[in-house]
Design a protein around this motif. Structure first.
Motif, PDB file in Angstrom:
ATOM      1  N   GLY A 125       0.800  -1.213   0.000  1.00 35.79           N
ATOM      2  CA  GLY A 125       0.000   0.000   0.000  1.00 35.79           C
ATOM      3  C   GLY A 125       0.833   1.263   0.000  1.00 35.79           C
ATOM      4  N   PRO A 126       1.816   1.377  -0.884  1.00 34.24           N
ATOM      5  CA  PRO A 126       2.737   2.520  -0.812  1.00 34.24           C
ATOM      6  C   PRO A 126       2.074   3.867  -1.048  1.00 34.24           C
ATOM      7  CG  PRO A 126       3.034   1.340  -2.884  1.00 34.24           C
ATOM      8  CD  PRO A 126       2.131   0.496  -2.029  1.00 34.24           C
ATOM      9  N   TYR A 127       0.961   3.895  -1.806  1.00 33.26           N
ATOM     10  CA  TYR A 127       0.320   5.175  -2.128  1.00 33.26           C
ATOM     11  C   TYR A 127      -0.411   5.760  -0.929  1.00 33.26           C
ATOM     12  CZ  TYR A 127       1.301   3.236  -6.700  1.00 33.26           C
ATOM     13  OH  TYR A 127       1.940   2.671  -7.766  1.00 33.26           O
ATOM     14  N   ASP A 128      -0.608   4.952   0.090  1.00 32.62           N
ATOM     15  CA  ASP A 128      -1.181   5.478   1.326  1.00 32.62           C
ATOM     16  C   ASP A 128      -0.146   6.262   2.127  1.00 32.62           C
ATOM     17  OD1 ASP A 128      -3.549   4.176   0.698  1.00 32.62           O
ATOM     18  OD2 ASP A 128      -3.041   2.392   1.878  1.00 32.62           O
ATOM     19  N   LYS A 129       1.127   6.151   1.721  1.00 33.48           N
ATOM     20  CA  LYS A 129       2.205   6.735   2.521  1.00 33.48           C
ATOM     21  C   LYS A 129       2.963   7.831   1.783  1.00 33.48           C
ATOM     22  CE  LYS A 129       2.751   2.153   4.597  1.00 33.48           C
ATOM     23  NZ  LYS A 129       2.245   1.184   3.623  1.00 33.48           N
ATOM     24  N   VAL A 130       3.193   7.660   0.485  1.00 29.04           N
ATOM     25  CA  VAL A 130       3.929   8.652  -0.290  1.00 29.04           C
ATOM     26  C   VAL A 130       3.232   8.868  -1.630  1.00 29.04           C
ATOM     27  CG1 VAL A 130       6.140   8.113   0.795  1.00 29.04           C
ATOM     28  CG2 VAL A 130       5.492   6.941  -1.307  1.00 29.04           C
ATOM     29  N   ALA A 131       3.529   9.994  -2.270  1.00 28.55           N
ATOM     30  CA  ALA A 131       2.809  10.363  -3.487  1.00 28.55           C
ATOM     31  C   ALA A 131       3.293   9.617  -4.723  1.00 28.55           C
ATOM     32  CB  ALA A 131       2.923  11.869  -3.713  1.00 28.55           C
ATOM     33  N   ARG A 132       4.602   9.437  -4.873  1.00 28.38           N
ATOM     34  CA  ARG A 132       5.139   8.861  -6.108  1.00 28.38           C
ATOM     35  C   ARG A 132       6.137   7.746  -5.794  1.00 28.38           C
ATOM     36  NH1 ARG A 132       5.211  11.761 -10.857  1.00 28.38           N
ATOM     37  NH2 ARG A 132       6.194   9.847 -11.617  1.00 28.38           N
ATOM     38  N   PRO A 133       5.677   6.613  -5.312  1.00 25.06           N
ATOM     39  CA  PRO A 133       6.596   5.518  -5.002  1.00 25.06           C
ATOM     40  C   PRO A 133       7.024   4.777  -6.266  1.00 25.06           C
ATOM     41  CG  PRO A 133       4.361   4.791  -4.644  1.00 25.06           C
ATOM     42  CD  PRO A 133       4.277   6.239  -5.044  1.00 25.06           C
ATOM     43  N   ASP A 134       8.183   4.168  -6.217  1.00 25.23           N
ATOM     44  CA  ASP A 134       8.644   3.284  -7.282  1.00 25.23           C
ATOM     45  C   ASP A 134       9.211   2.015  -6.666  1.00 25.23           C
ATOM     46  OD1 ASP A 134       8.068   4.560  -9.700  1.00 25.23           O
ATOM     47  OD2 ASP A 134       9.889   5.778  -9.625  1.00 25.23           O
ATOM     48  N   VAL A 135       9.051   0.895  -7.376  1.00 25.08           N
ATOM     49  CA  VAL A 135       9.693  -0.357  -7.015  1.00 25.08           C
ATOM     50  C   VAL A 135      10.386  -0.871  -8.268  1.00 25.08           C
ATOM     51  CG1 VAL A 135       7.595  -1.721  -7.476  1.00 25.08           C
ATOM     52  CG2 VAL A 135       9.388  -2.638  -5.984  1.00 25.08           C
ATOM     53  N   PHE A 136      11.579  -1.399  -8.120  1.00 22.01           N
ATOM     54  CA  PHE A 136      12.400  -1.809  -9.257  1.00 22.01           C
ATOM     55  C   PHE A 136      12.401  -3.325  -9.406  1.00 22.01           C
ATOM     56  CE2 PHE A 136      14.180   2.087  -7.412  1.00 22.01           C
ATOM     57  CZ  PHE A 136      14.007   2.953  -8.488  1.00 22.01           C
ATOM     58  N   VAL A 137      12.520  -3.758 -10.657  1.00 16.65           N
ATOM     59  CA  VAL A 137      12.541  -5.178 -10.978  1.00 16.65           C
ATOM     60  C   VAL A 137      13.678  -5.431 -11.961  1.00 16.65           C
ATOM     61  CG1 VAL A 137      11.287  -7.076 -12.071  1.00 16.65           C
ATOM     62  CG2 VAL A 137      10.062  -5.461 -10.610  1.00 16.65           C
ATOM     63  N   SER A 138      14.513  -6.431 -11.668  1.00 18.28           N
ATOM     64  CA  SER A 138      15.600  -6.829 -12.571  1.00 18.28           C
ATOM     65  C   SER A 138      15.554  -8.334 -12.761  1.00 18.28           C
ATOM     66  CB  SER A 138      16.966  -6.449 -11.987  1.00 18.28           C
ATOM     67  OG  SER A 138      17.105  -5.059 -11.805  1.00 18.28           O
ATOM     68  N   GLY A 139      15.775  -8.789 -14.000  1.00 17.11           N
ATOM     69  CA  GLY A 139      15.803 -10.222 -14.249  1.00 17.11           C
ATOM     70  C   GLY A 139      15.895 -10.527 -15.731  1.00 17.11           C
TER      71      GLY A 139
END
Length: 199
Positions: A125-139
């Motif tokens: 639920g990152p949008y409940d805490k910050v406005a513009r969250p990002d999570v990264f994916v590598s593979g």
């Protein structure tokens, strides 16, 4: 989906409880199952899993996977959320990454690096805490990344915030960002932030 955690700590239990609530079958692997209620041996947790989550200190990951063995890991997806620091908080693989080393050693086991640039409190639920969250994916495996992205979506991440960096070699960038994370944590005095790309 069957998800096996290597580890029984804060990250494993937080992710596991969320996935269990979402209808997945979750198991927790421990070196000492008798000491951790609800856990099984690491071998048992991995054997029954489609996705294996490395929710232990990064310095223990390679040795633990070696104990599990290549055959037992073949065909599963490794979701690597670990941070590869030494006991003295030094980066274990400068100019390289733990995730790439795992992939090199286990070519039949697609590895996806993600969630390693934030505190566990920001994983859901990152949008409940910050406005513009990002999570990264590598593979290297698009199929494995799609599976992990679907889990991230279940955790509350929107498609536009899941930034696919490309092949497993790009995990070097997010693993090296650990020092930026610690510096930012010291500056803002709170874990409620993500390392994000303004675009």
């Amino acid at each position: 989906m069957r998800i096996g955690f290597i580890g029984t700590g804060t990250i494993a239990t937080a992710l596991g409880q969320h996935f269990d609530t979402g209808g997945h079958t979750v198991s927790y692997g421990s070196r000492n199952p008798r000491d951790h209620e609800g856990s099984v041996s690491i071998a048992d947790a991995v054997s029954s899993a489609e996705i294996v989550v490395t929710a232990i200190p990064g310095r223990a990951v390679l040795d633990t996977l070696e104990e599990i063995g290549e055959e037992a890991l073949a065909g599963k997806v490794i979701m690597d959320v670990s941070v590869p620091l030494s006991a003295d908080s030094e980066l274990l693989f400068p100019n390289d990454s733990l995730a790439r080393k795992i992939q090199e050693k286990y070519p039949r086991t697609p590895v996806v690096k993600t969630l390693n640039t934030m505190n566990v409190s920001m994983m859901f639920g990152p949008y409940d805490k910050v406005a513009r969250p990002d999570v990264f994916v590598s593979g290297d495996s698009d199929e494995a990344k799609a599976t992990v992205k679907s889990l991230l979506t279940e955790m509350g991440w929107r498609e536009e915030s899941i930034l696919d960096l490309g092949g497993i070699e790009t995990a070097r960038g997010t693993e090296h960002a650990v020092f930026l994370f610690f510096a930012a944590f010291g500056a803002v005095k709170s874990p409620t932030f993500t390392i994000s790309i303004s675009r």
